[in-house]
Each structure stands twice: as C-alpha cells, then as structure tokens.
Design a protein around this motif. Structure first.
Motif, mmCIF file in Angstrom:
data_model
loop_
_atom_site.group_PDB
_atom_site.id
_atom_site.type_symbol
_atom_site.label_atom_id
_atom_site.label_comp_id
_atom_site.label_asym_id
_atom_site.label_seq_id
_atom_site.Cartn_x
_atom_site.Cartn_y
_atom_site.Cartn_z
ATOM 1 N N GLU A 103 1.730 14.148 8.134
ATOM 2 C CA GLU A 103 2.143 12.893 8.761
ATOM 3 C C GLU A 103 1.112 11.808 8.490
ATOM 4 O OE1 GLU A 103 2.628 11.264 13.296
ATOM 5 O OE2 GLU A 103 3.096 13.361 12.920
ATOM 6 N N VAL A 104 1.599 10.629 8.118
ATOM 7 C CA VAL A 104 0.745 9.459 7.904
ATOM 8 C C VAL A 104 1.305 8.318 8.747
ATOM 9 C CG1 VAL A 104 -0.183 7.812 6.228
ATOM 10 C CG2 VAL A 104 0.286 10.168 5.517
ATOM 11 N N THR A 105 0.443 7.647 9.505
ATOM 12 C CA THR A 105 0.874 6.491 10.291
ATOM 13 C C THR A 105 -0.101 5.342 10.088
ATOM 14 O OG1 THR A 105 -0.324 7.254 12.241
ATOM 15 C CG2 THR A 105 1.992 7.873 12.089
ATOM 16 N N ALA A 106 0.410 4.135 10.242
ATOM 17 C CA ALA A 106 -0.433 2.943 10.160
ATOM 18 C C ALA A 106 -0.077 2.013 11.310
ATOM 19 C CB ALA A 106 -0.234 2.231 8.829
ATOM 20 N N LYS A 107 -1.109 1.387 11.860
ATOM 21 C CA LYS A 107 -0.929 0.422 12.949
ATOM 22 C C LYS A 107 -1.631 -0.877 12.570
ATOM 23 C CE LYS A 107 -0.689 3.876 16.544
ATOM 24 N NZ LYS A 107 -0.650 3.995 17.984
ATOM 25 N N LEU A 108 -0.984 -1.972 12.891
ATOM 26 C CA LEU A 108 -1.555 -3.297 12.698
ATOM 27 C C LEU A 108 -1.789 -3.888 14.075
ATOM 28 C CD1 LEU A 108 -2.284 -5.484 10.549
ATOM 29 C CD2 LEU A 108 -0.014 -6.434 10.983
ATOM 30 N N ASN A 109 -3.054 -4.103 14.426
ATOM 31 C CA ASN A 109 -3.426 -4.598 15.752
ATOM 32 C C ASN A 109 -2.814 -3.740 16.864
ATOM 33 O OD1 ASN A 109 -4.894 -6.767 14.640
ATOM 34 N ND2 ASN A 109 -3.024 -7.979 14.465
ATOM 35 N N GLY A 110 -2.791 -2.409 16.657
ATOM 36 C CA GLY A 110 -2.291 -1.480 17.661
ATOM 37 C C GLY A 110 -0.796 -1.247 17.664
ATOM 38 N N LYS A 111 -0.045 -1.949 16.820
ATOM 39 C CA LYS A 111 1.412 -1.805 16.763
ATOM 40 C C LYS A 111 1.795 -0.992 15.526
ATOM 41 C CE LYS A 111 5.654 -4.471 16.338
ATOM 42 N NZ LYS A 111 6.222 -5.784 16.052
ATOM 43 N N ASP A 112 2.643 0.046 15.719
ATOM 44 C CA ASP A 112 3.087 0.871 14.591
ATOM 45 C C ASP A 112 3.815 0.020 13.556
ATOM 46 O OD1 ASP A 112 2.107 3.211 15.698
ATOM 47 O OD2 ASP A 112 4.003 3.737 16.667
ATOM 48 N N VAL A 113 3.392 0.154 12.277
ATOM 49 C CA VAL A 113 4.041 -0.586 11.201
ATOM 50 C C VAL A 113 4.495 0.315 10.061
ATOM 51 C CG1 VAL A 113 2.891 -2.790 11.668
ATOM 52 C CG2 VAL A 113 1.812 -1.137 10.124
ATOM 53 N N PHE A 114 4.033 1.583 10.049
ATOM 54 C CA PHE A 114 4.392 2.486 8.964
ATOM 55 C C PHE A 114 4.247 3.926 9.431
ATOM 56 C CE2 PHE A 114 3.231 5.247 5.439
ATOM 57 C CZ PHE A 114 4.169 4.930 4.481
ATOM 58 N N ALA B 128 1.422 -9.847 8.714
ATOM 59 C CA ALA B 128 -0.033 -9.614 8.736
ATOM 60 C C ALA B 128 -0.763 -10.845 8.219
ATOM 61 C CB ALA B 128 -0.376 -8.409 7.879
ATOM 62 N N LYS B 129 -1.937 -11.091 8.789
ATOM 63 C CA LYS B 129 -2.749 -12.224 8.339
ATOM 64 C C LYS B 129 -4.212 -11.799 8.271
ATOM 65 C CE LYS B 129 -2.817 -14.129 13.031
ATOM 66 N NZ LYS B 129 -2.235 -12.956 13.636
ATOM 67 N N ALA B 130 -5.003 -12.588 7.588
ATOM 68 C CA ALA B 130 -6.434 -12.284 7.436
ATOM 69 C C ALA B 130 -7.084 -12.133 8.809
ATOM 70 C CB ALA B 130 -7.117 -13.377 6.633
ATOM 71 N N GLY B 131 -7.907 -11.098 8.947
ATOM 72 C CA GLY B 131 -8.595 -10.835 10.203
ATOM 73 C C GLY B 131 -7.918 -9.799 11.078
ATOM 74 N N ASP B 132 -6.652 -9.463 10.780
ATOM 75 C CA ASP B 132 -5.953 -8.434 11.553
ATOM 76 C C ASP B 132 -6.587 -7.071 11.299
ATOM 77 O OD1 ASP B 132 -4.233 -10.294 12.581
ATOM 78 O OD2 ASP B 132 -2.499 -9.691 11.375
ATOM 79 N N LYS B 133 -6.494 -6.184 12.297
ATOM 80 C CA LYS B 133 -7.070 -4.843 12.208
ATOM 81 C C LYS B 133 -5.986 -3.836 11.842
ATOM 82 C CE LYS B 133 -9.042 -1.420 15.265
ATOM 83 N NZ LYS B 133 -9.489 -1.179 16.634
ATOM 84 N N LEU B 134 -6.217 -3.071 10.761
ATOM 85 C CA LEU B 134 -5.286 -2.061 10.299
ATOM 86 C C LEU B 134 -5.917 -0.683 10.494
ATOM 87 C CD1 LEU B 134 -2.561 -1.652 8.673
ATOM 88 C CD2 LEU B 134 -4.063 -1.285 6.734
ATOM 89 N N THR B 135 -5.178 0.235 11.111
ATOM 90 C CA THR B 135 -5.649 1.599 11.347
ATOM 91 C C THR B 135 -4.687 2.574 10.685
ATOM 92 O OG1 THR B 135 -6.512 0.916 13.503
ATOM 93 C CG2 THR B 135 -6.306 3.279 13.119
ATOM 94 N N VAL B 136 -5.222 3.483 9.852
ATOM 95 C CA VAL B 136 -4.409 4.492 9.176
ATOM 96 C C VAL B 136 -4.873 5.867 9.649
ATOM 97 C CG1 VAL B 136 -3.715 5.476 6.960
ATOM 98 C CG2 VAL B 136 -4.089 3.005 7.161
ATOM 99 N N THR B 137 -3.911 6.723 10.001
ATOM 100 C CA THR B 137 -4.201 8.071 10.483
ATOM 101 C C THR B 137 -3.342 9.075 9.729
ATOM 102 O OG1 THR B 137 -4.651 7.241 12.706
ATOM 103 C CG2 THR B 137 -4.189 9.593 12.518
ATOM 104 N N TRP B 138 -3.933 10.202 9.345
ATOM 105 C CA TRP B 138 -3.133 11.305 8.817
ATOM 106 C C TRP B 138 -3.430 12.581 9.589
ATOM 107 C CZ3 TRP B 138 -6.111 15.298 7.368
ATOM 108 C CH2 TRP B 138 -7.285 15.093 6.660
#
Length: 103
Positions: A46-57, A78-88
């Motif tokens: 499983e791979v997930t991505a969040k942009l500023n805490g919101k699921d996007v992928f 998405a804009k410059a400065g946003d935080k992206l978190t990827v988890t597998w």
C-alpha cells in the motif's frame, strides 16, 4: 530500512508533479536462492500520499512491482510551500513515511 524515500514535488500553475523513488528490495516469492529454496515474498502493498494532511493518492501494489520502485503522479490544487507526506506499508508489516515540501 535505512534508506529514505526520495520525494520531489514541483508546482506548475494549480497542480504539482510528484516523483517518489522508494528503497525496497521487492521479492516476488517466485525466485529461488543458490540452495534451491524459495525466497519469501516481500513487497510494498500500500502506498498513500497526503497534501497538508489530506489524502490525495492511494495505491495497492503486489509482488510484480520492481525493486526500488519509482512512482509519479499529479496533485491538483497544490502550491509551493505545501507539505507532502508519502507512506508505504509492506506485506511483512514494515512501513516508511517521508515528507517533502512542494517547490
């Protein structure tokens, strides 16, 4: 796993292109070692991505994905400065989470 994911997120207009290189051995469970024993399956499930805490992928993978997989996707809004978190998560219970800032 000591190696971090390499995450690049570049914004262009109202979207960002995200590129992720994941360090993982990815065994299919079909290969045999020198002694003829089957090498146990070990792969990212499983791979997930969040942009500023919101699921996007999110994606579900199986044993057919290659060693050290590369993933690319686009995120609208998405804009410059946003935080992206990827988890597998892998099939043996291992997890990895890394963060990047959209540039």
């Amino acid at each position: 796993m000591a190696d971090p994911m390499r995450i690049r997120a570049q914004s262009s207009g109202d979207k960002a292109t995200v590129r992720v290189l994941m360090a993982h051995e990815m065994e299919s469970g079909m290969r045999r070692d020198a002694s003829g024993n089957t090498v146990p399956a070990w792969f990212i499930q499983e791979v997930t991505a969040k942009l500023n805490g919101k699921d996007v992928f999110s994606a579900e993978w199986g044993p057919a994905v290659s060693k050290n997989p590369f993933l690319q996707f686009n995120v609208k809004g998405a804009k410059a400065g946003d935080k992206l978190t990827v988890t597998w998560k892998d099939n043996k219970g291992g997890t990895r989470t890394d963060e990047a800032t959209v540039s």
